[in-house]
Design a protein around this motif. Structure first.
Motif, PDB file in Angstrom:
ATOM      1  N   GLY A 108       0.838  -1.199   0.000  1.00 28.62           N
ATOM      2  CA  GLY A 108       0.000   0.000   0.000  1.00 28.62           C
ATOM      3  C   GLY A 108       0.862   1.235   0.000  1.00 28.62           C
ATOM      4  O   GLY A 108       1.986   1.201  -0.501  1.00 28.62           O
ATOM      5  N   GLY A 109       0.407   2.191   0.726  1.00 30.06           N
ATOM      6  CA  GLY A 109      -0.403   2.303   1.921  1.00 30.06           C
ATOM      7  C   GLY A 109      -0.079   1.197   2.930  1.00 30.06           C
ATOM      8  O   GLY A 109       0.856   0.446   2.746  1.00 30.06           O
ATOM      9  N   GLU A 110      -0.877   1.159   3.949  1.00 35.47           N
ATOM     10  CA  GLU A 110      -0.694   0.087   4.938  1.00 35.47           C
ATOM     11  C   GLU A 110      -1.759  -0.976   4.694  1.00 35.47           C
ATOM     12  O   GLU A 110      -2.940  -0.753   4.981  1.00 35.47           O
ATOM     13  N   VAL A 163       8.372  -6.720   7.241  1.00 34.76           N
ATOM     14  CA  VAL A 163       7.990  -5.636   8.153  1.00 34.76           C
ATOM     15  C   VAL A 163       8.987  -4.487   7.976  1.00 34.76           C
ATOM     16  O   VAL A 163      10.195  -4.706   7.949  1.00 34.76           O
ATOM     17  N   SER A 164       8.467  -3.283   7.859  1.00 36.44           N
ATOM     18  CA  SER A 164       9.337  -2.113   7.741  1.00 36.44           C
ATOM     19  C   SER A 164       9.678  -1.612   9.142  1.00 36.44           C
ATOM     20  O   SER A 164       8.785  -1.450   9.970  1.00 36.44           O
ATOM     21  N   LEU A 165      10.953  -1.417   9.380  1.00 35.91           N
ATOM     22  CA  LEU A 165      11.395  -0.935  10.701  1.00 35.91           C
ATOM     23  C   LEU A 165      12.707  -0.176  10.497  1.00 35.91           C
ATOM     24  O   LEU A 165      13.686  -0.750  10.040  1.00 35.91           O
ATOM     25  N   TYR A 235      17.566   5.069   0.377  1.00 37.11           N
ATOM     26  CA  TYR A 235      16.472   6.031   0.319  1.00 37.11           C
ATOM     27  C   TYR A 235      16.292   6.461  -1.152  1.00 37.11           C
ATOM     28  O   TYR A 235      17.196   6.999  -1.775  1.00 37.11           O
ATOM     29  N   MET A 236      15.090   6.202  -1.682  1.00 36.28           N
ATOM     30  CA  MET A 236      14.871   6.401  -3.125  1.00 36.28           C
ATOM     31  C   MET A 236      14.109   7.683  -3.439  1.00 36.28           C
ATOM     32  O   MET A 236      13.298   8.138  -2.635  1.00 36.28           O
ATOM     33  N   ASP A 237      14.304   8.148  -4.650  1.00 31.85           N
ATOM     34  CA  ASP A 237      13.596   9.344  -5.131  1.00 31.85           C
ATOM     35  C   ASP A 237      12.262   8.943  -5.751  1.00 31.85           C
ATOM     36  O   ASP A 237      11.962   9.312  -6.884  1.00 31.85           O
TER      37      ASP A 237
HETATM   38  N1  SAM Z   1       2.899   0.397   4.802  1.00 31.10           N
HETATM   39  C1  SAM Z   1       3.692  -0.725   4.438  1.00 31.10           C
HETATM   40  C2  SAM Z   1       5.051  -0.619   5.070  1.00 31.10           C
HETATM   41  O1  SAM Z   1       5.324   0.308   5.808  1.00 31.10           O
HETATM   42  O2  SAM Z   1       5.853  -1.517   4.846  1.00 31.10           O
HETATM   43  C3  SAM Z   1       3.795  -1.006   2.945  1.00 31.10           C
HETATM   44  C4  SAM Z   1       3.967   0.133   2.015  1.00 31.10           C
HETATM   45  S1  SAM Z   1       5.542   0.924   2.079  1.00 31.10           S
HETATM   46  C5  SAM Z   1       5.355   2.092   0.773  1.00 31.10           C
HETATM   47  C6  SAM Z   1       6.596  -0.322   1.403  1.00 31.10           C
HETATM   48  C7  SAM Z   1       8.080  -0.130   1.627  1.00 31.10           C
HETATM   49  O3  SAM Z   1       8.520   0.981   0.892  1.00 31.10           O
HETATM   50  C8  SAM Z   1       8.482   0.109   3.065  1.00 31.10           C
HETATM   51  O4  SAM Z   1       9.466  -0.823   3.445  1.00 31.10           O
HETATM   52  C9  SAM Z   1       9.057   1.499   3.029  1.00 31.10           C
HETATM   53  O5  SAM Z   1      10.058   1.655   3.971  1.00 31.10           O
HETATM   54  C10 SAM Z   1       9.558   1.597   1.616  1.00 31.10           C
HETATM   55  N2  SAM Z   1       9.722   2.973   1.150  1.00 31.10           N
HETATM   56  C11 SAM Z   1       8.809   3.957   1.123  1.00 31.10           C
HETATM   57  N3  SAM Z   1       9.330   5.105   0.630  1.00 31.10           N
HETATM   58  C12 SAM Z   1      10.616   4.830   0.334  1.00 31.10           C
HETATM   59  C13 SAM Z   1      11.694   5.583  -0.187  1.00 31.10           C
HETATM   60  N4  SAM Z   1      11.556   6.879  -0.510  1.00 31.10           N
HETATM   61  N5  SAM Z   1      12.879   4.979  -0.376  1.00 31.10           N
HETATM   62  C14 SAM Z   1      13.049   3.678  -0.060  1.00 31.10           C
HETATM   63  N6  SAM Z   1      12.069   2.903   0.445  1.00 31.10           N
HETATM   64  C15 SAM Z   1      10.876   3.467   0.656  1.00 31.10           C
END
Ligand code: SAM
Length: 386
Positions: A108-110, A163-165, A235-237
């Protein structure tokens, strides 16, 4: 520089309104489907992996993804009627499976915010590849609702979670999620997922220089030997709202050097073609990988762009098919789903779209000077699915 003082690039144009016309007409899929051969694009890349965004909403406001200043109470989130229903998602995913998709990632989103997400998982778990195998069904989450939902997700047929952490330090984590969410609750979610058998679990840590890079070693220490694979993401653009600057990126090579100051690491072979992470294993005294200690991964989307074997397609929350995270236009599959299209029409459309795919945005972007890359008009990750 603090998170707060990062300059912002605000989206002036809503890219979500535009879509590319979906090619129609018969596609020679019956032979392909009968032969179980994968669908290839113009660069010979097979379609294997489908990421599905099930909601554009999130309960976190990570500065690098959904900054609070943009995603506030006035943000035009999609109305419920715009979202693909579970039946629509399952129907279109079945057509992707006919074309060789083997792995589904809900995101997502979450994704855990989508009401009764277990119901969708139950439906997707019934799908099979042309060879009769279940699809690899996984989900990426911020972990905030995992402690509550892990057992139900497993029972519904989910196999794994990522899991994002972004750190273990509570103050750093609360400031990065920007909703003051405590790290202990995410760790409890990870424990619950592990206890429920939703493994092997992966942890995604986005590394922002000066913000959480001091958490690299503590995170590695914490997950080493736990059976959980920690992955460091550059960290992506992506999108146009996070005020991305190359100065904030810590290249994976630097992450590895930092880890090597404390751990002995050995490079591992990819698990599968098109894998996003480069794998490194913890080594024993002889220098060989010690599987009991586990491994880490690095995802170098900025410094080592990888399009060569990209096998991923992305279905947005409202049913637009994107062929790349950096695309700014998708193909409107929802109108086919809600029109008169038969399953074969849907499969033909997917066949045409993928077989005409020639993009390699990441590699082309990598050739641009870094200071010209930010601020582009791109679709947000929360919409297209990370
Ligand atoms: N809400 C969920 C989560 O937090 O994992 C799923 C969606 S989130 C967009 C999916 C992954 O994209 C996460 O691991 C997040 O850290 C990563 N993410 C989001 N924006 C990013 C960025 N600018 N650069 C690198 N990774 C990114």
């Amino acid at each position: 520089m603090s998170e707060r003082s990062t300059p912002r690039v605000l989206p002036l144009i809503d890219e979500r309104q535009q879509s590319i016309p979906v090619p129609t007409g018969p596609f020679h899929h019956p032979d392909r489907l009968a032969a179980h051969t994968a669908l290839s694009d113009t660069l010979g890349r097979n379609l294997r992996d489908l990421r599905i965004s099930v909601t554009d909403r999130c309960n976190f406001r990570c500065n690098y993804c959904m900054p609070k200043e943009v995603f506030d109470k006035d943000y035009p989130y999609l109305p419920h009627t715009a979202l693909l229903s579970f039946e629509e998602i399952t129907r279109i995913t079945r057509q992707f499976a006919r074309h060789g998709v083997q792995k589904i990632r809900l995101t997502g989103g979450e994704p855990l915010l989508r009401k009764n997400i277990e119901g969708l998982i139950e439906q997707l778990a019934t799908l099979r590849t042309p060879a009769g195998k279940p699809l690899d069904l996984t989900l990426t989450t911020n972990g905030s609702l995992l402690a509550r939902k892990a057992l139900a997700l497993k029972a519904a047929g989910l196999q794994r979670v990522t899991v994002s952490l972004d750190g273990l330090d509570d103050a750093v984590f609360r400031s990065m999620n920007d909703v003051d969410f405590p790290v202990a609750d995410v760790l409890a979610g990870i424990d619950a997922a592990q206890a429920a058998g939703l493994g092997p679990i992966k942890i995604n840590m986005v590394v922002k220089r000066g913000t959480n890079d001091h958490e690299i070693i503590p995170m590695a220490r914490h997950f080493k030997g736990s059976g959980i694979v920690l992955r460091f993401i550059e960290y992506m653009d992506v999108g146009a709202t996070n005020g991305w600057r190359m100065d904030d990126v810590m290249p994976s090579a630097e992450v590895i050097t930092r880890l090597q100051s404390e751990f002995s690491l050995v490079q591992l072979e990819p698990n599968s073609p098109g894998e996003t992470a480069r794998r490194w294993g913890y080594a024993d005294a002889s220098g060989a990988h010690n599987p009991a200690q586990g491994e880490i991964g690095v995802i170098s989307s900025v410094t080592q762009a990888f399009c060569g074997d990209c096998n991923r397609a992305r279905l947005s929350t409202e049913g637009q098919l994107y062929l790349c995270l950096f695309a700014n236009q998708g193909y409107d599959l929802r109108s086919l789903l809600r029109g008169q299209a038969s399953d074969d029409d849907l499969a033909s459309a997917i066949g045409h779209i993928w077989s005409g795919r020639s993009d390699r945005y990441s590699e082309l972007r990598a050739e641009l000077p870094s200071d010209t890359r930010s601020g582009g008009r791109r679709v947000e990750m929360s919409y297209i699915g990370g």
